[in-house]
Design an enzyme around this catalytic site. Sequence first.
Site, mmCIF file in Angstrom:
data_model
loop_
_atom_site.group_PDB
_atom_site.id
_atom_site.type_symbol
_atom_site.label_atom_id
_atom_site.label_comp_id
_atom_site.label_asym_id
_atom_site.label_seq_id
_atom_site.Cartn_x
_atom_site.Cartn_y
_atom_site.Cartn_z
ATOM 1 N N GLU A 36 2.905 -20.258 49.804
ATOM 2 C CA GLU A 36 3.652 -19.438 48.759
ATOM 3 C C GLU A 36 4.803 -20.052 47.895
ATOM 4 O OE1 GLU A 36 4.982 -15.536 50.189
ATOM 5 O OE2 GLU A 36 3.075 -14.932 50.929
ATOM 6 N N GLN A 93 -15.555 -19.406 30.580
ATOM 7 C CA GLN A 93 -16.566 -18.377 30.988
ATOM 8 C C GLN A 93 -16.313 -17.127 30.088
ATOM 9 O OE1 GLN A 93 -18.895 -18.766 33.639
ATOM 10 N NE2 GLN A 93 -19.141 -16.401 33.582
ATOM 11 N N LYS A 189 -27.200 -30.718 23.288
ATOM 12 C CA LYS A 189 -26.842 -30.924 24.676
ATOM 13 C C LYS A 189 -27.720 -29.732 25.348
ATOM 14 C CE LYS A 189 -22.772 -29.627 26.419
ATOM 15 N NZ LYS A 189 -21.478 -29.944 26.844
ATOM 16 N N ARG A 191 -27.160 -28.209 29.314
ATOM 17 C CA ARG A 191 -26.470 -28.257 30.523
ATOM 18 C C ARG A 191 -27.384 -27.406 31.612
ATOM 19 N NH1 ARG A 191 -20.817 -29.755 30.706
ATOM 20 N NH2 ARG A 191 -20.978 -30.821 32.482
HETATM 21 C C1 R5P Z 1 -18.494 -27.205 26.713
HETATM 22 O O1 R5P Z 1 -18.936 -26.784 26.058
HETATM 23 C C2 R5P Z 1 -17.083 -28.025 26.085
HETATM 24 O O2 R5P Z 1 -17.050 -28.009 24.820
HETATM 25 C C3 R5P Z 1 -17.510 -29.424 26.576
HETATM 26 O O3 R5P Z 1 -18.321 -30.095 26.105
HETATM 27 C C4 R5P Z 1 -17.676 -29.410 28.246
HETATM 28 O O4 R5P Z 1 -16.658 -28.822 29.079
HETATM 29 C C5 R5P Z 1 -17.453 -30.967 28.667
HETATM 30 O O5 R5P Z 1 -17.726 -30.830 30.132
HETATM 31 P P1 R5P Z 1 -18.044 -32.317 30.971
HETATM 32 O O6 R5P Z 1 -17.220 -33.375 30.767
HETATM 33 O O7 R5P Z 1 -17.825 -31.698 32.535
HETATM 34 O O8 R5P Z 1 -19.447 -32.581 30.425
#
Ligand code: R5P
Length: 299
Positions: A36, A93, A189, A191
Amino acid sequence: MRKVLAWPGSSLAAALAAQLGCECAELAIHRFPDGEQLVRIDTDVTGCEVVLVAGLERADAKFLPIAFACDAARELGARRIVLVAPYLGYMRQDQRFQRGEAVSSRTFARLLSSVADALVTVDPHLHRWTKLSQIYSIPAQVVPAAEPIAQWIKQHVQSPLVVGPDAESRQWAARIASLADAPCVVLEKVRSGDSEVSVTLGDAVPAGRWTPVLVDDIASTGRTFIAAAAALRRAGLHNPVAVAVHALLDEESLAAVRMAGVHEFVSCDTVEHSTNAIAMAPALAHGLREIKNAPDRAD
Ligand code: R5P
């Protein structure tokens, strides 16, 4: 009167206090053996506007001490408390991506709105939420990093081609490119996991001998920059420079980004990091002057 209260060790807080011409005192934080935390304010804040400078990277560990500090400052007579969180965590999020998931950005916004009177932050990850006011119930000022980044590019990069690694980065990349008088392209991109990222060229690359400058709001695992550097190499472009507003990546991830051909990596000093090269204190001081309508506790 205004006083800066700094998260321990924050050099940005000291720089901001110098910009504002006010005193800067560090919070004292003690961690008990059970984990804490105890927060103490060692300066008189009676009647003051307290500017609490505490970044919200690693927000799980920092939120409670920030809440304790805000309550303590108020109980000790502070007039209002403006939280300067140069990095605002939990913004990514911003929807329920999978059934049953928490929308953390909304919950976190409600919690922060309950402890501070106003919020100032640098380029939060606004994507599906387009304004902080959609989730924050306190006045919230966004300070853009585009101008200082564009200045850095102008001073350090010859023939820059600003490259946004994904659609979400277009907002930052396009603005930075325009301020740096440089062309801009945005990649595509996908992911598929925390560390699984693939990037392809979206926009056509203009003819010329460019130095690509990847710009993104956040570098976390570094995978976005790594995949983007590979896409640029496949397109026959030079190794890129990379600029992140908020550098969250650890040294191992940074080394991997460099191994992928990013020959220079710099970041704004919103998160203390070995790559910090772009000072945000002047822009944050301006943002603080802009923020209005936060209710005074004395009212
Ligand atoms: C996500 O949409 C953000 O704009 C960054 O592209 C992302 O957080 C980059 O994260 P990382 O370095 O883990 O690829």
